[in-house]
Write an enzyme that holds these catalytic residues in place. Structure first.
Site, PDB file in Angstrom:
ATOM      1  N   ASP A 106       0.833  -1.154   0.008  1.00  0.00           N
ATOM      2  CA  ASP A 106       0.007  -0.015  -0.151  1.00  0.00           C
ATOM      3  C   ASP A 106       1.042   1.320   0.227  1.00  0.00           C
ATOM      4  OD1 ASP A 106      -2.448  -1.341  -0.014  1.00  0.00           O
ATOM      5  OD2 ASP A 106      -2.663  -1.197   2.280  1.00  0.00           O
ATOM      6  N   THR A 160      -0.275   4.646   1.283  1.00  0.00           N
ATOM      7  CA  THR A 160      -0.702   5.671   2.672  1.00  0.00           C
ATOM      8  C   THR A 160      -0.364   4.805   3.778  1.00  0.00           C
ATOM      9  OG1 THR A 160      -2.444   6.572   1.220  1.00  0.00           O
ATOM     10  CG2 THR A 160      -2.443   7.039   3.348  1.00  0.00           C
ATOM     11  N   ASP A 165      -4.678  -2.855   4.742  1.00  0.00           N
ATOM     12  CA  ASP A 165      -5.187  -2.232   6.383  1.00  0.00           C
ATOM     13  C   ASP A 165      -6.562  -2.319   6.382  1.00  0.00           C
ATOM     14  OD1 ASP A 165      -5.726  -0.253   4.353  1.00  0.00           O
ATOM     15  OD2 ASP A 165      -4.652   1.431   5.206  1.00  0.00           O
TER      16      ASP A 165
END
Length: 1144
Positions: free
Chosen positions: A445, A447, A767
């Site tokens: 990912d 972020t 997440d």
């Protein structure tokens, strides 16, 4: 209302019965018994708005009446139980039986029979003292077995204690959001009590039962309880019942807690399954009448069990169980299993051959060469010989069988896991640690992982102006400013907020979603207070909330005005939300028609420049619903979320973590490809990828958006075509605007690809709740410890406690270190194996006795297994591990260099041992120990052979520290105090055994000169090691072919192993899987039966296998992506003769 002096009038049983109801039935019972949920809150003496007052006395009383939110785990095995398990080892049992027989016969003296008449081998011990000492060998073997058993049991006990400690720590760290004293606070899950008002949101795993008092677009996955994979919509007027152990997949809300711990729905099931009952197995006798019925039920539910497999394992339904085992067995486990089986077979063959030759030689020598007549009186003497031969054969088998391998793996993994905690890697599944060492690809990912997840609005476009620096409040028209502040305040989750800095002069703390925190921070920068607006519009007054999900990529909140009209505020990805805007606010505050041409110009002049600087672009909009238009159809989202008016577009900066570029460089140097998978637009993603070093200027790599990626890899029927996929993924580095389904497709495609020679080992970070399938499918799933949802953590193998990419690089180092540690141990053990077996076999064949006695072999076995595994498996990792490519799945466990070292050192040791064995008495001018009669006293000759053999192993342990041909074997030795301590400790114990061991260890005290010769010959291993290192590996290509052949044979055996073996493998794997339980499928079947059927859940659940903790039960989540784009389904129809892309 929250301040009470007495306990609630509701009973535990009343609430338990209420929580067993669903839907209309539950609503009807609430209405009949309480009137509504607010009155239930009153009866529980809590406030729907302010919650409990948090008074410690009140909390204690509630815990006393309704129970604590804790389910007692199954009690761990006692040390005695572990000792009993260790005694079940078949080789130890054989040794015990042989030792007992030897012990019994040693006390027997044949009446009226002269030993000399039984053959020359039986003579020579007429002295009464020596004959009486015959019991010592049998007793010494039993004592050695006791030592081995105690060491094994202690290792198992300490390992289980460590695992439970880690699990307990994880459980204690679990927090949940509740309202107490009117304040939103986070408390430990175990502190939740009945009457608490809990806030639930997307991604939460519910820790207790409750009834909704407010909901926003709430959908829950109840498959862990009911087996139904469809998400259940929860609302006050449809189904307000929230159950512990279920996952919130969408939306948010508040609930009043009505059941905790053993009184929650999960707790009731645990109680019925016997959780916490250490004597559950004792109840089996009472269950005899029910056994047949239970078996029938289990057979009946086999089909359901197949359906319950998690998405991580895939394949055809009828083969699913076998595929599960294959998936569960890690790279290293697979290789070790094959190797252990092959060595075990060879050891068994050598052992049987040794016994056969010894018996044959004895019979020929006694009855043919010596011509001894058969005598019944000599039978006990002959039996003693047979027992002696049998003991020699068994000790050959004990030394040959590498039972130290599992111990070495366990120690290495447990040590690594403990150390990885300090490197911010919380390992949930032990095998993930070593699998990470083989990783060839990381799909990360953006972020929070590559970036700091400290978001700030730095640019904005509003009222026709592009502000490249922060606008001042007086530069913005008051009407637009009010709309902007109102939209941000109410349309961000109320759990997101900005708190004052912890330390003076520090940055304000961002709590909740970081993008929302950036927007809330923007309101503060404009000198406005979002909390004032929220106080005017508390969460329960919000008319409707369309929460963010992967399909909408936006969030909208509807407010009802006093005149009956509605106003909706929306925020979301700029290019997506702009397409839904038909108007835009201009300088005068008026709404101007927003044409396609204007949109394109805005994208080109504002959004693309922001994205090229690595900014995340968010569009803020609103829409009014006048009363004249009547009541809108709120379920018709496409109509509701259209015709919006654009307020502003903001650019949010999320800086790249300073340590990430260097970490990615290390990965690339280590042969690992890093790919970025993000929901951001492609320009932002490309800019961040360049800053991170994933992309270099001039690279011929692909950056694709989700829709283009799907167009390239799917055929006309919308199915993933592996051939097309193989043309895309090797060059793909950035996948932007991707959905969780895209991530899952990417991971699965790379794993199943045959485009490259080596099968790819893929690590994935995630997440969000919908990252679950990708995390499950990946070889190693990394969940974010800070930003990650409970669902993502449950699906993961490792949790990054700092959400930092550089921690993944540390996991790679530790994984490779585990692999190398096992290889070091193997190199050492196989050298000892080869030498010990050949010496025992040859010595037995030539001298009718093994030069290394049974007790001595057991000591050598202890050095090899326990001590060597502890010493070599605890080497700390170094940066040098990242300077080579991954080993890969098909590379043999024993490399050519290792095989060269094993055979080279075996040659040296065999030359030394055989020289001492046949010429030692002349070299040291001592009495020969060969051809000694039964029960003869120990000889200095054989003691020197034994001592020299052990000294060579100790010095060879130093050689085993290096497996890649390095010359400096002492490099970094003092970084591993365990190694130094064990080496020194083993030498001291060996000295004590030789000097003071006497008859039990078949040793006599040696002189200083003899000791020096033993140590000198042992240290020769170091010099010989340098000679072996000088031999070019290229000369030994035939060894490489042998390695590959062994590996290939192992793979074929692996593929052909039957169902029982695969079941056993899965069971062994699950011993190291902290958050699952061996009986998970059985549990789900019976739970499903209870919830689906009209019977009480108490039936069909009684007296089944116990479960450990609430988290184990929660881990049974089955992922199901309902929110994915319709034409890109997670599981596609499977044409004949094809493999489905994903198993659900």
């Amino acid at each position: 209302m929250a301040n009470n002096d007495r306990v609630s009038s509701c009973s535990v049983q009343e609430l338990r019965v209420l929580m067993q109801l669903r839907g209309e039935e539950a609503l009807s019972r609430i209405h009949e018994s309480y009137g509504d949920v607010n009155r239930l809150c009153a009866k529980l003496r809590t406030s729907p708005v302010g919650g409990l007052d948090g008074n410690s006395e009140d909390i204690k009383r509630r815990k006393k009446q309704f129970g604590a939110n804790f389910i007692p785990p199954k009690k761990p095995k006692t040390f005695l139980q572990l000792v009993w398990e260790a005694l079940q080892d078949i080789t130890l049992i054989i040794l015990e039986v042989a030792a007992i027989i030897s012990l019994g016969l040693s006390f027997y003296s044949p009446p009226d029979a002269d030993r000399k008449h039984c053959g020359s081998a039986a003579g020579g011990v007429e002295e009464e003292g020596e004959a009486e000492a015959g019991w010592i060998e049998g007793a010494a073997i039993l004592l050695s077995v006791v030592c081995v058993v105690l060491v094994t049991a202690f290792n198992d006990w300490s390992k289980e204690k460590q695992f439970r400690g880690l699990q307990s720590r994880i459980e204690q760290e679990q927090m949940f959001t509740v309202v107490r004293g009117g304040q939103v606070v986070q408390i430990k899950v175990t502190e939740i009590v009945v009457g608490d008002i809990a806030q639930v949101k997307y991604g939460d795993l519910l820790p207790a039962d409750g009834i909704l008092i407010q909901s926003n677009d709430l959908k829950v996955d109840e498959s862990s309880l009911t087996g139904e994979s469809d998400h259940v919509k929860k609302s006050l007027d449809r189904d307000p019942m929230m159950l512990s152990g279920t996952h919130v997949m969408e939306g948010s809300g508040k609930m009043v807690v009505t059941g905790v711990g053993v009184n929650s729905q999960t707790g009731i099931i645990f109680t019925l399954l016997g959780a916490g009952d250490e004597n559950s197995s004792e109840g089996k006798e009472k269950e005899e009448p029910k056994k047949t019925e239970k078996k029938e039920k289990q057979k009946k539910n086999k089909v359901d069990a197949a359906e319950m497999q998690p998405i991580k394992e895939d394949g055809q339904p009828e083969k699913k169980k076998k595929n599960v085992s294959k998936k569960e067995k890690s790279v290293l486990q697979g290789k070790l299993t094959n190797l252990a089986v092959q060595i075990g077979k060879a050891g068994l063959f050598m052992s049987a051959l040794t016994v056969l030759i010894l018996i044959t030689r004895f019979l020929i020598d006694t009855f043919w060469i010596q011509g001894v007549p058969w005598s019944r009186d000599c039978l006990p003497i002959y039996v003693q010989f047979l027992v002696k031969f049998f003991i020699i054969g068994v000790t050959v088998l004990v030394v040959a069988v590498p039972e130290g391998l599992p111990l070495a793996v366990t120690i290495s993994l447990a040590y690594s896991v403990k150390k990885m905690m300090k490197d911010n890697n919380l390992v949930r599944h032990l095998d993930a640690c070593e699998t990470m060492g083989n990783a060839t690809a990381i799909c990360s990912d953006k972020t929070g992982t590559l970036t700091m997840n400290r978001m700030t609005v730095v640019q904005a476009f509003m009222a026709g102006r592009y502000y490249k620096v922060m606008a001042q409040p007086d530069q913005i028209l008051p009407m637009i400013l009010d709309l902007l502040i109102m939209g941000i305040s109410v349309n961000c989750a109320y759990t997101s907020k900005i708190l004052p800095p912890e330390n003076e002069g520090g940055l304000p703390r961002q709590v909740g979603n970081k993008t929302e925190c950036a927007l809330l921070g923007y309101t503060l920068a404009l000198h406005k207070d979002y909390q004032t607006v929220r106080n005017m519009f508390p969460e329960e007054k919000l008319f409707k909330v369309y929460t963010f999900n992967s399909v909408r990529k936006s969030m909208s909140t509807v407010l009802k005005n006093p005149d009956g009209s509605y106003r909706m505020f929306s925020k979301g990805a700029s290019e997506i939300l702009l397409r839904k805007c038909s108007k835009i606010l201009i300088e005068t505050g008026e709404a101007k028609v927003f044409k396609e041409r204007d949109k394109d110009e805005l994208v080109k002049k504002v959004i693309e420049p922001m994205a090229s600087e690595g900014l995340r672009t968010i569009c803020l909009a609103y829409k009014d619903f006048p009363t004249d238009d009547g009541e809108p159809d709120w379920d018709n989202e496409s109509n509701i979320l259209s015709g919006l008016t654009c307020i502003a577009v903001v650019g949010i900066e999320d800086p790249v973590r300073p340590e990430v570029p260097d970490a990615i460089k290390k990965c690339q140097r280590a042969g690992i490809t890093v790919r970025m998978v993000t929901g951001d637009n492609i320009n932002t993603a490309r800019a961040i990828a360049i800053k991170c070093g994933i992309l270099q200027p001039g690279d011929d790599f692909l950056c694709l958006e989700g829709h283009e990626f799907n167009q390239r890899i799917r055929n006309e029927q919308g199915e993933v075509d592996q051939e097309r996929f193989d043309n895309v993924w090797p060059k793909l580095r950035v996948l932007a605007r991707s959905s969780p389904t895209d991530k899952h497709t990417l991971v699965q495609g790379i794993i199943e690809s045959t485009a490259l020679e080596q099968r790819q080992v893929v690590a994935v970070t995630g997440d969000g709740t919908n990252d679950g399938p990708a995390l499950k499918k990946a070889d190693i799933g990394f969940a974010m410890g800070i930003a990650g949802t409970d669902v993502a953590k449950e699906a993961s193998d490792i949790i990054l406690t700092d959400d930092n990419f550089s921690s993944i690089v540390k996991a790679v180092m530790w994984g490779r270190n585990v692999y190398d540690s096992i290889s070091k141990f193997l190199q050492f053990q196989l050298t000892v194996n080869v030498v010990a077996v050949i010496v025992a076999f040859t010595g037995a064949c030539i001298t009718q006795d093994s030069p290394l006695k049974a007790v001595q072999m057991l000591w050598v076995n202890l050095i090899m297994d326990t001590f060597a595994s502890l010493a070599l498996a605890t080497e700390p990792p170094t940066e040098a591990l990242l300077l080579r490519n991954p080993y890969g799945r098909n590379k043999p466990l024993i490399s050519v260099t290792m095989l060269k070292n094993i055979l080279g050192h075996a040659v040296y040791q065999l030359i030394v041992i055989f020289t001492l064995l046949f010429e030692g008495e002349k070299m040291f001018n001592i009495k020969s120990g060969r051809n000694a009669p039964l029960h003869s006293p120990p000889s200095a000759h054989y003691t020197i052979v034994f001592n020299t053999f052990v000294q060579m192993q100790l010095f060879n342990e130093l050689n085993a520290r290096k497996i890649h041909g390095e010359r400096n074997i002492f490099k970094g030795i003092f970084n591993n105090l365990i190694f130094c301590t064990i080496l020194l400790g083993t030498f001291v114990v060996q000295f004590i055994i030789v000097q003071f061991g006497g008859k039990p260890f078949s040793c006599v005290s040696l002189s200083v000169e003899q000791w020096l010769w033993c140590v000198l010959l042992g240290s020769g291993s170091l010099v010989w090691g340098q000679v072996v290192t000088c031999i070019p590996t290229s000369w030994l290509k035939f060894l490489g072919k042998a390695c590959q052949c062994t590996q290939r044979n192992g793979n074929q055996e692996d593929e052909m192993e039957d169902q029982d073996e695969t079941d056993q493998t899965e069971e062994e794997k699950q011993k190291g899987n902290w958050f699952r339980n061996r009986n998970r499928i059985k549990t789900q079947i019976h739970v499903m039966a209870a919830f689906r059927g009209s019977l009480s859940p108490y039936e069909s659940l009684e007296k089944h296998g116990s479960r450990g903790s609430i988290d184990l039960f929660m881990a049974q989540h089955k992922f199901h992506s309902k929110e994915s784009v319709p034409q890109i389904a997670l599981q596609l129809p499977t044409p004949p003769n094809t493999t489905p892309p994903a198993s659900n």
